[in-house]
Motif scaffolding. Structure first.
Motif, mmCIF file in Angstrom:
data_model
loop_
_atom_site.group_PDB
_atom_site.id
_atom_site.type_symbol
_atom_site.label_atom_id
_atom_site.label_comp_id
_atom_site.label_asym_id
_atom_site.label_seq_id
_atom_site.Cartn_x
_atom_site.Cartn_y
_atom_site.Cartn_z
ATOM 1 N N VAL A 166 -7.481 1.260 -5.652
ATOM 2 C CA VAL A 166 -7.158 2.679 -5.776
ATOM 3 C C VAL A 166 -8.125 3.455 -4.890
ATOM 4 O O VAL A 166 -9.332 3.238 -4.937
ATOM 5 N N SER A 167 -7.576 4.348 -4.067
ATOM 6 C CA SER A 167 -8.401 5.280 -3.306
ATOM 7 C C SER A 167 -7.908 6.686 -3.616
ATOM 8 O O SER A 167 -6.978 6.865 -4.396
ATOM 9 N N LYS B 122 0.862 -1.187 0.000
ATOM 10 C CA LYS B 122 0.000 0.000 0.000
ATOM 11 C C LYS B 122 0.895 1.232 0.000
ATOM 12 O O LYS B 122 1.760 1.391 0.863
ATOM 13 N N VAL B 123 0.696 2.084 -1.008
ATOM 14 C CA VAL B 123 1.544 3.251 -1.214
ATOM 15 C C VAL B 123 0.680 4.506 -1.198
ATOM 16 O O VAL B 123 -0.344 4.569 -1.882
ATOM 17 N N ILE C 37 -2.941 0.075 -3.856
ATOM 18 C CA ILE C 37 -2.368 -1.191 -3.409
ATOM 19 C C ILE C 37 -1.896 -1.924 -4.658
ATOM 20 O O ILE C 37 -2.650 -2.104 -5.614
ATOM 21 N N VAL C 38 -0.626 -2.318 -4.623
ATOM 22 C CA VAL C 38 0.004 -3.012 -5.741
ATOM 23 C C VAL C 38 0.237 -4.460 -5.336
ATOM 24 O O VAL C 38 0.687 -4.738 -4.223
ATOM 25 N N SER C 39 -0.069 -5.380 -6.249
ATOM 26 C CA SER C 39 0.150 -6.805 -6.047
ATOM 27 C C SER C 39 1.245 -7.258 -7.010
ATOM 28 O O SER C 39 1.198 -6.954 -8.198
ATOM 29 N N LEU C 40 2.223 -8.008 -6.487
ATOM 30 C CA LEU C 40 3.322 -8.497 -7.313
ATOM 31 C C LEU C 40 3.659 -9.920 -6.900
ATOM 32 O O LEU C 40 3.745 -10.224 -5.710
ATOM 33 N N THR C 41 3.839 -10.781 -7.886
ATOM 34 C CA THR C 41 4.267 -12.155 -7.652
ATOM 35 C C THR C 41 5.605 -12.356 -8.348
ATOM 36 O O THR C 41 5.792 -11.913 -9.472
ATOM 37 N N LEU D 262 10.335 1.894 -5.190
ATOM 38 C CA LEU D 262 9.294 2.718 -4.558
ATOM 39 C C LEU D 262 9.864 3.606 -3.460
ATOM 40 O O LEU D 262 9.110 4.215 -2.705
ATOM 41 N N ASP D 263 11.174 3.705 -3.391
ATOM 42 C CA ASP D 263 11.861 4.450 -2.338
ATOM 43 C C ASP D 263 11.392 5.907 -2.220
ATOM 44 O O ASP D 263 11.309 6.429 -1.133
ATOM 45 N N GLY D 264 11.053 6.551 -3.308
ATOM 46 C CA GLY D 264 10.631 7.946 -3.265
ATOM 47 C C GLY D 264 9.188 8.140 -2.818
ATOM 48 O O GLY D 264 8.730 9.267 -2.637
ATOM 49 N N PHE D 265 8.459 7.043 -2.637
ATOM 50 C CA PHE D 265 7.063 7.103 -2.219
ATOM 51 C C PHE D 265 6.937 6.672 -0.767
ATOM 52 O O PHE D 265 7.841 6.046 -0.217
ATOM 53 N N THR D 266 5.807 6.991 -0.153
ATOM 54 C CA THR D 266 5.568 6.570 1.224
ATOM 55 C C THR D 266 4.842 5.237 1.198
ATOM 56 O O THR D 266 3.682 5.154 0.781
ATOM 57 N N ILE D 267 5.530 4.194 1.644
ATOM 58 C CA ILE D 267 4.917 2.875 1.750
ATOM 59 C C ILE D 267 4.249 2.800 3.118
ATOM 60 O O ILE D 267 4.893 2.947 4.150
ATOM 61 N N VAL D 268 2.937 2.566 3.111
ATOM 62 C CA VAL D 268 2.156 2.507 4.346
ATOM 63 C C VAL D 268 2.245 1.113 4.962
ATOM 64 O O VAL D 268 2.462 0.972 6.163
ATOM 65 N N GLU D 269 2.070 0.089 4.120
ATOM 66 C CA GLU D 269 2.084 -1.286 4.597
ATOM 67 C C GLU D 269 2.614 -2.210 3.516
ATOM 68 O O GLU D 269 2.443 -1.949 2.330
#
Length: 162
Positions: free
Chosen positions: A116-117, A91-92, A122-126, A139-146
């Motif tokens: 999307v809100s 979740k970003v 929320i991104v899903s990756l396998t 994603l380092d420049g973004f705020t990762i919530v969870e």
């Protein structure tokens, strides 16, 4: 020290997970990753455990697992001849203006935006652990919530089964 991916078929009954995890805690071994799921046969579950240790520790883990009554079969998956994957949900926090940037990164990694809100996605990756770790670094420049990671699951390549 090396990492081992251990695939175990167990009877699908109450307390099996507790007995397997208890073996690790009693011996002071750490579980790096643990996944469990029912197989085609509802009476059998597959556990995939990732553990790190020297050869003696990993051999001891395998020997101790064979002593558990519910354990039907154990295989240490060969790292070079197995398919191992993990799922991650991330979740970003992202403004509508920056959403396209996240979508572009997701496309490069074949990830999916699953929610999307107004203020987040929320991104899903396998994929392999290294692929997931590389994605998270981008994603380092973004705020990762969870972050929620499933742990590794895997199968040996080829026609034979466990």
């Amino acid at each position: 020290m090396r990492k081992a991916v251990i695939s175990i078929l167990v009877g699908n009954s109450a307390g099996v997970l507790s007995r397997v995890a208890g073996l690790f805690s009693r011996r002071g071994y750490n579980i790096d990753s643990l996944t469990v799921g029912e197989t085609l046969n509802p009476d059998i579950s597959r556990m995939t455990i990732v553990a790190t240790g020297d050869d003696d520790v990993l051999e001891q883990i395998e020997k101790q697992l064979t002593k558990i009554v519910d354990v039907k079969k154990i295989t240490v998956l060969p790292l070079d001849d197995s398919v191992c994957r993990e799922l991650v949900l991330i979740k970003v926090l992202v403004s509508p203006e920056k959403r396209q940037e996240i979508a572009t990164i997701a496309d490069i990694y074949r990830a999916n935006i699953v929610d999307v809100s107004k203020e987040s996605v929320i991104v899903s990756l396998t994929g392999s652990q290294s692929k997931i770790n590389a994605f998270i670094e981008l994603l380092d420049g973004f705020t990762i919530v969870e972050i929620a990671r499933t742990g590794i699951t895997g199968l040996e390549r080829g026609p034979k089964g466990l």
